[in-house]
Enzyme design. Sequence first.
Site, PDB file in Angstrom:
ATOM      1  N   ARG A 106      54.075  33.056  31.947  1.00 50.04           N
ATOM      2  CA  ARG A 106      53.090  32.803  32.121  1.00 50.04           C
ATOM      3  C   ARG A 106      52.235  32.992  30.713  1.00 50.04           C
ATOM      4  O   ARG A 106      52.866  33.487  29.482  1.00 50.04           O
ATOM      5  CB  ARG A 106      51.922  34.141  32.564  1.00 50.04           C
ATOM      6  CG  ARG A 106      50.390  34.252  32.131  1.00 50.04           C
ATOM      7  CD  ARG A 106      49.341  35.121  32.620  1.00 50.04           C
ATOM      8  NE  ARG A 106      49.523  34.803  33.875  1.00 50.04           N
ATOM      9  CZ  ARG A 106      48.312  35.429  34.930  1.00 50.04           C
ATOM     10  NH1 ARG A 106      48.043  36.337  33.945  1.00 50.04           N
ATOM     11  NH2 ARG A 106      48.242  35.491  36.317  1.00 50.04           N
ATOM     12  N   HIS A 133      47.405  27.147  37.837  1.00 50.44           N
ATOM     13  CA  HIS A 133      48.084  28.252  38.601  1.00 50.44           C
ATOM     14  C   HIS A 133      48.453  28.342  40.219  1.00 50.44           C
ATOM     15  O   HIS A 133      47.820  29.228  40.557  1.00 50.44           O
ATOM     16  CB  HIS A 133      46.617  29.176  38.260  1.00 50.44           C
ATOM     17  CG  HIS A 133      47.097  30.805  38.442  1.00 50.44           C
ATOM     18  ND1 HIS A 133      48.575  31.277  38.474  1.00 50.44           N
ATOM     19  CD2 HIS A 133      46.237  31.763  38.946  1.00 50.44           C
ATOM     20  CE1 HIS A 133      48.188  32.405  39.034  1.00 50.44           C
ATOM     21  NE2 HIS A 133      46.798  32.921  38.967  1.00 50.44           N
ATOM     22  N   GLN A 136      48.429  31.372  43.193  1.00 50.58           N
ATOM     23  CA  GLN A 136      47.917  31.464  43.117  1.00 50.58           C
ATOM     24  C   GLN A 136      47.480  30.741  44.651  1.00 50.58           C
ATOM     25  O   GLN A 136      46.576  31.549  45.779  1.00 50.58           O
ATOM     26  CB  GLN A 136      46.697  31.512  42.579  1.00 50.58           C
ATOM     27  CG  GLN A 136      45.094  32.108  42.564  1.00 50.58           C
ATOM     28  CD  GLN A 136      45.259  33.373  42.846  1.00 50.58           C
ATOM     29  OE1 GLN A 136      45.377  34.556  41.818  1.00 50.58           O
ATOM     30  NE2 GLN A 136      44.560  34.227  44.022  1.00 50.58           N
ATOM     31  N   ASP A 229      35.973  31.797  40.315  1.00 52.00           N
ATOM     32  CA  ASP A 229      36.564  32.044  39.066  1.00 52.00           C
ATOM     33  C   ASP A 229      35.855  32.787  37.964  1.00 52.00           C
ATOM     34  O   ASP A 229      34.592  32.533  37.434  1.00 52.00           O
ATOM     35  CB  ASP A 229      37.632  31.311  38.680  1.00 52.00           C
ATOM     36  CG  ASP A 229      39.210  31.955  38.121  1.00 52.00           C
ATOM     37  OD1 ASP A 229      39.052  33.100  38.044  1.00 52.00           O
ATOM     38  OD2 ASP A 229      39.277  31.201  37.596  1.00 52.00           O
ATOM     39  N   CYS A 270      39.985  34.693  43.019  1.00 55.95           N
ATOM     40  CA  CYS A 270      41.594  34.940  42.071  1.00 55.95           C
ATOM     41  C   CYS A 270      42.044  36.704  41.795  1.00 55.95           C
ATOM     42  O   CYS A 270      42.686  36.447  41.636  1.00 55.95           O
ATOM     43  CB  CYS A 270      42.263  33.888  41.711  1.00 55.95           C
ATOM     44  SG  CYS A 270      41.017  33.388  39.589  1.00 55.95           S
ATOM     45  N   ARG A 315      49.197  37.937  46.925  1.00 53.77           N
ATOM     46  CA  ARG A 315      50.199  37.455  45.729  1.00 53.77           C
ATOM     47  C   ARG A 315      51.342  37.698  46.348  1.00 53.77           C
ATOM     48  O   ARG A 315      52.648  36.560  45.626  1.00 53.77           O
ATOM     49  CB  ARG A 315      49.489  37.887  44.833  1.00 53.77           C
ATOM     50  CG  ARG A 315      48.071  37.496  44.062  1.00 53.77           C
ATOM     51  CD  ARG A 315      48.110  35.689  43.880  1.00 53.77           C
ATOM     52  NE  ARG A 315      48.287  35.279  43.106  1.00 53.77           N
ATOM     53  CZ  ARG A 315      49.201  35.274  41.571  1.00 53.77           C
ATOM     54  NH1 ARG A 315      47.947  35.740  41.076  1.00 53.77           N
ATOM     55  NH2 ARG A 315      49.769  34.680  41.434  1.00 53.77           N
TER      56      ARG A 315
HETATM   57  N1  NVA Z   1      41.187  31.324  34.950  1.00 54.94           N
HETATM   58  C1  NVA Z   1      41.655  32.262  34.637  1.00 54.94           C
HETATM   59  C2  NVA Z   1      42.539  33.016  36.064  1.00 54.94           C
HETATM   60  C3  NVA Z   1      42.936  34.692  35.606  1.00 54.94           C
HETATM   61  C4  NVA Z   1      44.035  34.427  37.495  1.00 54.94           C
HETATM   62  C5  NVA Z   1      42.125  32.732  33.581  1.00 54.94           C
HETATM   63  O1  NVA Z   1      42.956  30.971  33.312  1.00 54.94           O
HETATM   64  O2  NVA Z   1      41.717  33.321  33.081  1.00 54.94           O
HETATM   65  N1   CP Z   2      45.043  36.147  40.131  1.00 51.35           N
HETATM   66  C1   CP Z   2      45.692  36.630  39.085  1.00 51.35           C
HETATM   67  O1   CP Z   2      46.373  35.716  38.205  1.00 51.35           O
HETATM   68  O2   CP Z   2      46.340  37.910  38.726  1.00 51.35           O
HETATM   69  P1   CP Z   2      46.618  38.740  37.514  1.00 51.35           P
HETATM   70  O3   CP Z   2      45.890  37.650  36.007  1.00 51.35           O
HETATM   71  O4   CP Z   2      45.686  40.362  37.561  1.00 51.35           O
HETATM   72  O5   CP Z   2      48.242  38.219  37.281  1.00 51.35           O
END
Ligand code: NVA
Ligand code: CP
Length: 330
Positions: A106, A133, A136, A229, A270, A315
């Site tokens: 990540r 992502h 997800q 989101d 998410c 998840r």
């Molecule tokens: N769009 C958000 C998703 C988090 C799971 C981010 O990238 O922060």
């Molecule tokens: N939805 C998601 O990816 O959650 P986290 O950022 O907690 O991993």
Amino acid sequence: MAVCLKGRSFLTLKDYTPEEIMHLLQLAKELKAKKKSGIRDKLLEGKNVVLIFDKTSTRTRCSFEVACYDEGGNATFLTNSQMASKESIEDTAKVLGRFFDGIEYRGFSQKLVEQLAEYSGVPVWNGLTDEYHPTQILADFLTIMEHSSKPLSEIKFVYVGDARNNMGNSLMIGATKMGMDFVAVAPRELFPSQELVDEMRELSKETGATITLTDDISGVEGADVIYTDVWVSMGEEDQYAQRIKMLEPYRVTMDMMKATKNPDVLFLHCLPSFHDLGTEVARRVKEEYGLDEMEVTDEVFRSRYSVVFDEAENRMHTIKAVMVATLTGK
Ligand code: NVA
Ligand code: CP
């Protein structure tokens, strides 16, 4: 022909056919049922996976770890590595590929996760980048399958908010693959890139999907799913002022849920979500901009429409399916 994903990386849903995505969803369903019935298996016995997080995480990290341990594998959470600072991505990937059967990453750059896949020689799983992502989306679709009587191909899926972030992009790709009616309700400045939209419109000719982009909130009418989101994704923390201005009219409210005219509409997110003042960030935003809620009201978040915690649990089951499928071919 039976689907076999052994040895494959999972970097973006673009690389997966509708049949392969459905295979992962069905496998997740089976693995979830198996866990619920108390059966402990050893599908990942002898497998070692490494988890690298250059951005924060709750669900994704815990999903990879619990899923791996559930099936008898070992997970190493790698922090303070030499990667990128003192050792190139290529060299790090070659080293990790000698130790591990799979790598989760990540971070910011999609290119980085692609390089890990190119040089490690083992399956690499995208745990979120600025662009995508994909894990997800599997959880989101499994949750819809569990809560809707319609097949995915008949779902009208409405994404509201920042439609050009990793979630907007990945949901549009996933929805197109599965033949859904995908609608992004967003300010024009936050529409997904024309390049991705064109690519998905081309693909939709094969899958039967439709793709609509609109800045008009009435686009939610007929929705089976309303998804939103955060307004500011990780790495964009200097954008609050502009985003609040652009996205306040797009907050998911009870009025918006009613405007779907579908009493069975589902609300998905998410997570994490700014639906109340329970976080440091939300309290800072309240002080500076006077908002009590951001992308969704607390009322909708806690309403009977909301399936966000089932989605969060999924998840783990879907990430387990990704690891099992790509490491064992099941
Ligand atoms: N769009 C958000 C998703 C988090 C799971 C981010 O990238 O922060
Ligand atoms: N939805 C998601 O990816 O959650 P986290 O950022 O907690 O991993």
